[in-house]
Design a protein around this motif. Structure first.
Motif, short mmCIF file in Angstrom:
data_model
loop_
_atom_site.label_atom_id
_atom_site.label_comp_id
_atom_site.label_asym_id
_atom_site.label_seq_id
_atom_site.Cartn_x
_atom_site.Cartn_y
_atom_site.Cartn_z
N VAL A 1 0.83 -1.12 0.12
CA VAL A 1 -0.13 0.14 -0.02
C VAL A 1 0.87 1.03 0.15
CG1 VAL A 1 -1.70 1.27 1.45
CG2 VAL A 1 -2.08 -0.83 1.10
N ARG A 2 1.88 1.18 0.95
CA ARG A 2 2.90 2.48 0.91
C ARG A 2 3.48 2.62 -0.55
NH1 ARG A 2 7.91 3.48 1.06
NH2 ARG A 2 8.60 1.45 1.09
N GLN A 3 3.80 1.31 -1.01
CA GLN A 3 4.73 1.73 -2.32
C GLN A 3 3.52 2.05 -3.40
OE1 GLN A 3 6.21 -2.24 -3.22
NE2 GLN A 3 8.18 -1.78 -1.96
N GLU A 4 2.44 1.51 -3.48
CA GLU A 4 1.43 2.21 -4.43
C GLU A 4 1.01 3.76 -3.95
OE1 GLU A 4 -2.09 -0.54 -3.98
OE2 GLU A 4 -1.01 -2.12 -4.80
N ALA A 5 1.04 3.83 -2.89
CA ALA A 5 0.77 5.32 -2.57
C ALA A 5 1.89 6.61 -2.99
CB ALA A 5 0.36 5.64 -1.14
N GLU A 6 3.15 5.71 -2.87
CA GLU A 6 4.18 6.40 -3.37
C GLU A 6 4.34 6.47 -4.96
OE1 GLU A 6 7.75 4.62 -1.66
OE2 GLU A 6 7.64 5.58 0.22
N ALA B 1 1.62 6.32 -6.73
CA ALA B 1 0.37 7.14 -6.89
C ALA B 1 0.94 8.75 -6.90
CB ALA B 1 -0.55 7.00 -6.26
N ALA B 2 1.70 9.01 -5.70
CA ALA B 2 2.06 10.47 -5.35
C ALA B 2 3.07 10.83 -6.44
CB ALA B 2 2.62 10.43 -3.97
N GLU C 1 2.61 14.38 -13.33
CA GLU C 1 1.51 14.86 -13.92
C GLU C 1 1.29 16.32 -13.76
OE1 GLU C 1 -3.29 14.67 -14.13
OE2 GLU C 1 -2.38 12.89 -13.49
N THR C 2 1.34 16.56 -12.31
CA THR C 2 1.22 18.20 -12.25
C THR C 2 2.33 18.95 -12.65
OG1 THR C 2 0.17 17.49 -10.15
CG2 THR C 2 1.10 19.71 -9.99
#
Length: 174
Positions: free
Chosen positions: A83-88, A90-91, A97-98
């Motif tokens: 989850v942490r890796q996926e969150a990183e 995604a961030a 993207e930003t």
């Protein structure tokens, strides 16, 4: 043998009566004392064995639960890490993207400003040329002492403007 019996004063009747009494006592002790005691002891032994078996079973279950708990904790840690890796990820994707949007927007604004600058430059150059043409016509009229023809005016003005632009261009490059 009878002598021996008489010498020890053994009475057969008494002996048989004592044997019957002894048999009755053994029977009563066996029936009412030993059998219930043996039954109680067997029952207690079975309860103790059952308690020991239950304790072993519970101990094994506790060991199994400890192993299961460790596996669950490992799995939870693994899932938390995922989850942490996926969150990183995604961030990071959001940040990229930003950043891309900001770069595109900055490029767009820069291009708009370049276009505005080019339009303003053209307008100013046109204004400078117009004023320069006016000044050249006035200077030429003063030098020649008379007004020249519009064709000559235009030709002289264009040559003068071109000369001024070339000088500015060469000066600007240096």
């Amino acid at each position: 043998m009878e002598d021996i019996i008489k010498s020890f004063h053994i009475d057969w009747k008494l002996m048989i009566a004592q044997l019957i009494n002894f048999g009755i006592v053994v029977f009563v002790v066996w029936r009412f004392g030993l059998q219930p005691l043996i039954g109680t002891m067997d029952k207690r032994n079975k309860e103790i064995e059952k308690g020991l078996a239950d304790a072993k079973r519970i101990e094994e279950e506790i060991k199994q639960l400890a192993v299961t708990k460790e596996e669950i904790i490992k799995e939870a840690k693994k899932q938390a890490e995922n989850v942490r890796q996926e969150a990183e990820a995604a961030a990071e994707a959001q940040r990229q993207e930003t950043l891309t949007r900001v770069r595109i927007e900055a490029a767009k604004v820069l291009e708009e400003e370049k276009q505005k600058f080019a339009v303003e430059k053209e307008r100013l150059l046109h204004e400078v040329r117009r004023q320069a043409a006016s000044l050249i016509v006035q200077a030429t009229a003063k030098v020649l002492g008379k007004t020249v023809t519009p064709t000559l005016d235009r030709k002289v003005v264009e040559e003068s403007i071109q000369e001024v632009v070339n000088k500015q261009y060469h000066n600007h490059k240096k």
